[in-house]
Design a protein around this motif. Sequence first.
Motif, PDB file in Angstrom:
ATOM      1  N   PHE A   1       1.268  -3.040   9.171  1.00  0.00           N
ATOM      2  CA  PHE A   1       1.310  -2.199  10.277  1.00  0.00           C
ATOM      3  C   PHE A   1       2.575  -1.757  10.539  1.00  0.00           C
ATOM      4  CE2 PHE A   1      -2.979  -4.040  11.328  1.00  0.00           C
ATOM      5  CZ  PHE A   1      -3.633  -2.720  11.398  1.00  0.00           C
ATOM      6  N   LEU A   2       3.691  -2.744  10.215  1.00  0.00           N
ATOM      7  CA  LEU A   2       4.893  -2.415  10.480  1.00  0.00           C
ATOM      8  C   LEU A   2       5.772  -1.977   9.310  1.00  0.00           C
ATOM      9  CD1 LEU A   2       6.026  -5.170  12.578  1.00  0.00           C
ATOM     10  CD2 LEU A   2       5.420  -3.078  13.452  1.00  0.00           C
ATOM     11  N   ILE A   3       5.423  -2.183   8.040  1.00  0.00           N
ATOM     12  CA  ILE A   3       6.012  -1.674   6.711  1.00  0.00           C
ATOM     13  C   ILE A   3       5.066  -0.707   5.866  1.00  0.00           C
ATOM     14  CG2 ILE A   3       6.922  -2.573   4.805  1.00  0.00           C
ATOM     15  CD1 ILE A   3       7.819  -4.920   6.714  1.00  0.00           C
TER      16      ILE A   3
ATOM     17  N   MET B   1       5.598   3.141   6.089  1.00  0.00           N
ATOM     18  CA  MET B   1       6.222   3.789   4.865  1.00  0.00           C
ATOM     19  C   MET B   1       5.256   4.906   3.842  1.00  0.00           C
ATOM     20  SD  MET B   1       8.779   0.754   3.767  1.00  0.00           S
ATOM     21  CE  MET B   1       9.965   1.651   2.631  1.00  0.00           C
ATOM     22  N   GLN B   2       4.080   4.513   3.935  1.00  0.00           N
ATOM     23  CA  GLN B   2       3.141   5.240   3.332  1.00  0.00           C
ATOM     24  C   GLN B   2       2.555   6.369   3.929  1.00  0.00           C
ATOM     25  OE1 GLN B   2       3.510   4.486   0.114  1.00  0.00           O
ATOM     26  NE2 GLN B   2       4.532   2.527   0.578  1.00  0.00           N
TER      27      GLN B   2
ATOM     28  N   VAL C   1       6.523   2.490  -2.546  1.00  0.00           N
ATOM     29  CA  VAL C   1       5.878   1.162  -2.856  1.00  0.00           C
ATOM     30  C   VAL C   1       6.694  -0.049  -3.050  1.00  0.00           C
ATOM     31  CG1 VAL C   1       4.043   0.288  -4.690  1.00  0.00           C
ATOM     32  CG2 VAL C   1       3.887   2.518  -3.839  1.00  0.00           C
ATOM     33  N   ILE C   2       7.865   0.299  -4.013  1.00  0.00           N
ATOM     34  CA  ILE C   2       8.866  -0.632  -4.153  1.00  0.00           C
ATOM     35  C   ILE C   2       9.477  -1.111  -2.763  1.00  0.00           C
ATOM     36  CG2 ILE C   2      11.022  -1.392  -5.433  1.00  0.00           C
ATOM     37  CD1 ILE C   2      10.075   0.849  -7.432  1.00  0.00           C
ATOM     38  N   ALA C   3       9.830  -0.358  -2.193  1.00  0.00           N
ATOM     39  CA  ALA C   3      10.532  -0.800  -0.772  1.00  0.00           C
ATOM     40  C   ALA C   3       9.754  -1.307   0.078  1.00  0.00           C
ATOM     41  CB  ALA C   3      11.172   0.508  -0.349  1.00  0.00           C
ATOM     42  N   ALA C   4       8.350  -1.011   0.442  1.00  0.00           N
ATOM     43  CA  ALA C   4       7.456  -1.600   1.040  1.00  0.00           C
ATOM     44  C   ALA C   4       7.233  -2.975   0.536  1.00  0.00           C
ATOM     45  CB  ALA C   4       6.233  -0.826   1.196  1.00  0.00           C
TER      46      ALA C   4
ATOM     47  N   VAL D   1       3.813  -5.442  -9.798  1.00  0.00           N
ATOM     48  CA  VAL D   1       2.318  -5.177  -9.951  1.00  0.00           C
ATOM     49  C   VAL D   1       1.813  -3.879  -9.199  1.00  0.00           C
ATOM     50  CG1 VAL D   1       0.197  -6.575  -9.557  1.00  0.00           C
ATOM     51  CG2 VAL D   1       2.098  -7.795 -10.058  1.00  0.00           C
ATOM     52  N   LEU D   2       2.111  -3.705  -8.058  1.00  0.00           N
ATOM     53  CA  LEU D   2       1.629  -2.543  -7.377  1.00  0.00           C
ATOM     54  C   LEU D   2       2.167  -1.155  -7.935  1.00  0.00           C
ATOM     55  CD1 LEU D   2       2.040  -3.798  -3.488  1.00  0.00           C
ATOM     56  CD2 LEU D   2       0.125  -3.796  -4.878  1.00  0.00           C
ATOM     57  N   LEU D   3       3.234  -1.209  -8.513  1.00  0.00           N
ATOM     58  CA  LEU D   3       3.683   0.042  -9.443  1.00  0.00           C
ATOM     59  C   LEU D   3       2.674   0.156 -10.691  1.00  0.00           C
ATOM     60  CD1 LEU D   3       5.994   1.280  -8.256  1.00  0.00           C
ATOM     61  CD2 LEU D   3       7.380   0.348 -10.159  1.00  0.00           C
ATOM     62  N   PHE D   4       2.345  -0.970 -11.166  1.00  0.00           N
ATOM     63  CA  PHE D   4       1.336  -0.766 -12.134  1.00  0.00           C
ATOM     64  C   PHE D   4       0.047  -0.043 -11.923  1.00  0.00           C
ATOM     65  CE2 PHE D   4      -1.702  -2.408 -15.108  1.00  0.00           C
ATOM     66  CZ  PHE D   4      -1.258  -2.050 -16.472  1.00  0.00           C
ATOM     67  N   VAL D   5      -0.326  -0.463 -10.731  1.00  0.00           N
ATOM     68  CA  VAL D   5      -1.595  -0.199 -10.110  1.00  0.00           C
ATOM     69  C   VAL D   5      -1.195   1.182  -9.771  1.00  0.00           C
ATOM     70  CG1 VAL D   5      -3.394  -0.314  -8.166  1.00  0.00           C
ATOM     71  CG2 VAL D   5      -2.233  -2.521  -9.470  1.00  0.00           C
ATOM     72  N   TYR D   6      -0.216   1.725  -9.042  1.00  0.00           N
ATOM     73  CA  TYR D   6       0.046   3.084  -8.508  1.00  0.00           C
ATOM     74  C   TYR D   6       0.069   3.985  -9.705  1.00  0.00           C
ATOM     75  CZ  TYR D   6       2.406   7.025  -6.971  1.00  0.00           C
ATOM     76  OH  TYR D   6       3.097   8.195  -6.715  1.00  0.00           O
ATOM     77  N   GLU D   7       0.475   3.448 -10.857  1.00  0.00           N
ATOM     78  CA  GLU D   7       0.465   4.428 -12.128  1.00  0.00           C
ATOM     79  C   GLU D   7      -0.670   4.578 -12.620  1.00  0.00           C
ATOM     80  OE1 GLU D   7       3.900   3.252 -14.448  1.00  0.00           O
ATOM     81  OE2 GLU D   7       5.206   4.512 -13.111  1.00  0.00           O
ATOM     82  N   ALA D   8      -1.562   3.188 -12.832  1.00  0.00           N
ATOM     83  CA  ALA D   8      -2.822   2.951 -13.710  1.00  0.00           C
ATOM     84  C   ALA D   8      -3.875   3.742 -12.836  1.00  0.00           C
ATOM     85  CB  ALA D   8      -3.068   1.656 -14.065  1.00  0.00           C
ATOM     86  N   ARG D   9      -4.205   3.282 -11.686  1.00  0.00           N
ATOM     87  CA  ARG D   9      -5.203   3.655 -10.657  1.00  0.00           C
ATOM     88  C   ARG D   9      -4.485   3.867  -9.188  1.00  0.00           C
ATOM     89  NH1 ARG D   9     -10.229  -0.220 -12.306  1.00  0.00           N
ATOM     90  NH2 ARG D   9      -9.906  -0.151 -14.516  1.00  0.00           N
ATOM     91  N   PRO D  10      -4.007   4.892  -8.959  1.00  0.00           N
ATOM     92  CA  PRO D  10      -3.618   4.981  -7.343  1.00  0.00           C
ATOM     93  C   PRO D  10      -4.423   5.049  -6.499  1.00  0.00           C
ATOM     94  CG  PRO D  10      -3.054   7.166  -8.641  1.00  0.00           C
ATOM     95  CD  PRO D  10      -3.782   5.969  -9.425  1.00  0.00           C
ATOM     96  N   GLU D  11      -5.812   5.343  -6.852  1.00  0.00           N
ATOM     97  CA  GLU D  11      -6.705   5.413  -5.899  1.00  0.00           C
ATOM     98  C   GLU D  11      -7.272   3.865  -5.153  1.00  0.00           C
ATOM     99  OE1 GLU D  11      -7.291   5.866  -8.899  1.00  0.00           O
ATOM    100  OE2 GLU D  11      -8.798   4.679  -9.440  1.00  0.00           O
ATOM    101  N   MET D  12      -6.588   2.989  -6.073  1.00  0.00           N
ATOM    102  CA  MET D  12      -7.129   1.425  -5.690  1.00  0.00           C
ATOM    103  C   MET D  12      -6.296   1.138  -4.457  1.00  0.00           C
ATOM    104  SD  MET D  12      -7.805  -0.603  -8.856  1.00  0.00           S
ATOM    105  CE  MET D  12      -7.159  -2.092  -8.233  1.00  0.00           C
ATOM    106  N   LEU D  13      -4.978   1.818  -4.289  1.00  0.00           N
ATOM    107  CA  LEU D  13      -4.028   1.377  -3.198  1.00  0.00           C
ATOM    108  C   LEU D  13      -4.405   1.831  -1.664  1.00  0.00           C
ATOM    109  CD1 LEU D  13      -0.642   1.932  -4.867  1.00  0.00           C
ATOM    110  CD2 LEU D  13      -1.752  -0.502  -4.498  1.00  0.00           C
ATOM    111  N   ASP D  14      -4.171   1.096  -0.809  1.00  0.00           N
ATOM    112  CA  ASP D  14      -4.851   1.346   0.353  1.00  0.00           C
ATOM    113  C   ASP D  14      -3.879   2.602   1.078  1.00  0.00           C
ATOM    114  OD1 ASP D  14      -6.375   0.324   3.203  1.00  0.00           O
ATOM    115  OD2 ASP D  14      -4.424   1.210   3.737  1.00  0.00           O
ATOM    116  N   SER D  15      -4.396   3.810   1.469  1.00  0.00           N
ATOM    117  CA  SER D  15      -3.654   5.020   1.710  1.00  0.00           C
ATOM    118  C   SER D  15      -3.972   4.843   3.216  1.00  0.00           C
ATOM    119  CB  SER D  15      -3.996   6.136   1.101  1.00  0.00           C
ATOM    120  OG  SER D  15      -3.533   7.204   1.451  1.00  0.00           O
ATOM    121  N   PRO D  16      -2.833   4.902   3.952  1.00  0.00           N
ATOM    122  CA  PRO D  16      -2.916   5.382   5.478  1.00  0.00           C
ATOM    123  C   PRO D  16      -3.253   6.419   5.934  1.00  0.00           C
ATOM    124  CG  PRO D  16      -0.836   4.253   4.757  1.00  0.00           C
ATOM    125  CD  PRO D  16      -1.189   4.598   3.519  1.00  0.00           C
TER     126      PRO D  16
END
Lengths: 331, 259
Positions: free
Chosen positions: A124-126, A130-131, A140-143, A198-213
């Motif tokens: 909730f705070l970061i 940020m997204q 993604v890196i900064a968060a 790890v999250l960057l790898f996911v972002y590039e391979a399957r961005p839909e997997m990351l939680d989008s606010p």
Amino acid sequence: MHMADALVSPAVAGAMYLCSTAAAAYSIKKVRLENDTRKIPVMGVMGAFVFAAQMINFTIPGTGSSGHLCGGMMLTALLGPYASFLTMIGVLLIQCLLFADGGLLALGCNIWNMAFYGCFLGYFLIWRPMQKNGLAKGKVIAASILGSMAALQLGAFSVTLETMVSGITELPFSIFAGAMQPIHLAIGFVEGLITAAVLLFVYEARPEMLDSPQEAKREGRLSFLHTMAVLGIAAALVGGGLSLAASANPDGLEWSIERVTGSTELNAGNGSAYAVAEQIQKSTALLPDYAFKGSESALGTTFSGVAGSIAVLAVCVGVCFGFRFFRRKRQ
Amino acid sequence: MNKLGGAIYEIHHMDEMAEKDQWLNRIHPLVKLILTVCYIAVTVSFPKYNMEGLLCMGVYPIALFILGEIPFRDSLRRLRIVLPLVCFVGLFNPFFERQPVLALGGITVTTGMVSMLTLMIKGIYSVFASYLFIASTSIEKICYAMRLLHIPSVLVTQVLLTYRYISVLLGEANRMMQAYSLRAPNQKGVHFKVWGSLAGQLLLRSMDRAAEVYESMTLRGYCGEFCYAAGTPCRWKDYLYLGGWCAVFLFVRGRSIFW
């Protein structure tokens, strides 16, 4: 950072169980509301993934030591805060039972220290702010780094507080906190880097997997008025109710002054400016010394608490609106 | 054996121990869960200078290790995780509390030394109690006990699934690490250039596996709720076991308060 049973008193352990249970109950309610049967198997497998990934040693360049993944922050980015919190509870329970990593009595503390901050505050705070305007590599890196560092700092501080309140150690608070915070700042930074990778790898391979606010935003959230009402009621309750329990003893500054001068109040200077300022203060103070004028009743203290809360709230709202007005004008 | 291999071995070993047909394993899981939490709570509630009462609390783990035929050596390995932090916290007590208590030969024992020792004993006892619980109770039975305590099924199912897939994913991570170490000999840990791809691959595979798990569960009739087989009810022996040990704990704790 897993706390052992010996480091907490039953009272602290019980209190932390209550806090963690409240957060878990709210998360369960939220997950049930989503009514997504797919989520529970995903949570189970992701919990197992965090468990396995935390056993992999990631070499820290130039140091010869290694770091691990920050489970809470990574899960919150993938599953959202509620599902990730429940997943972390499962991981911590299994770690505690199978590997004696953290105690059964201290489980409430460990859930709070290692799951709550990463999953809720990290999200909730970061992560969410940020997204807000869409996912991006840098964000993604900064968060990840900020979230992991904040979660570990707060977790380490909580460990210190819980141990001190339990009366376990004779170590002064400042020394204990001084030992815990810097080392966890470094650990948090490294864990943040690994999580970011790890999250960057996911972002590039399957961005839909990351939680989008952005999606969460569409689903609806607390309205502005609703939020203000909740905050207002909370402030009034705290100000009105807890002010009755306010200590009559001098505060830290007053105590120090008393030690030096023998009185909690400093004598005003002899100049006319002091006299004028005192006169203005006396005539404008609605509730001198947090009570009605010429009265010592508890009602006055309560009223002061509520009135003070409302005044502070009004000032905050005014400042925020003023800030928004000038920002829009500048744009 | 590497860390991942060690964890896989540990899980299988604990599973085997929990599946044994012994009297301790047959006691109702809810009784053992309540008793373990009570024992730890009573143990840590002892004042920091009460060494005598704390030593008496050792009767519970000692009795269960002997009567339950649970290997003591395995439990000692678990102390390596707990003791460092406990020691770090307790190590400073002798420096801050220097009031002498008694003299043993030429050595003066101070209150700080006593409080450090009691802290370590509390840490050891609580680890032993958790170990005795998990060594005699399978995770399925623990989850059943959690359901009896009305812990929501979302959480219990999640714990059960996490446990079920831990050994699968640990095996997968172990194979990945073996393959990596064979391609990167004499290297400690994972190089920072492949941090993301190595763990990321495992993550993506885990997510795919989760989708397969969900599909197979749905085909078997899963609709968001797990159906638990009716467990065995508590027998009079279980109540007797619970009551007996609670009486011992209360007696030892009460003795230190009133006498």
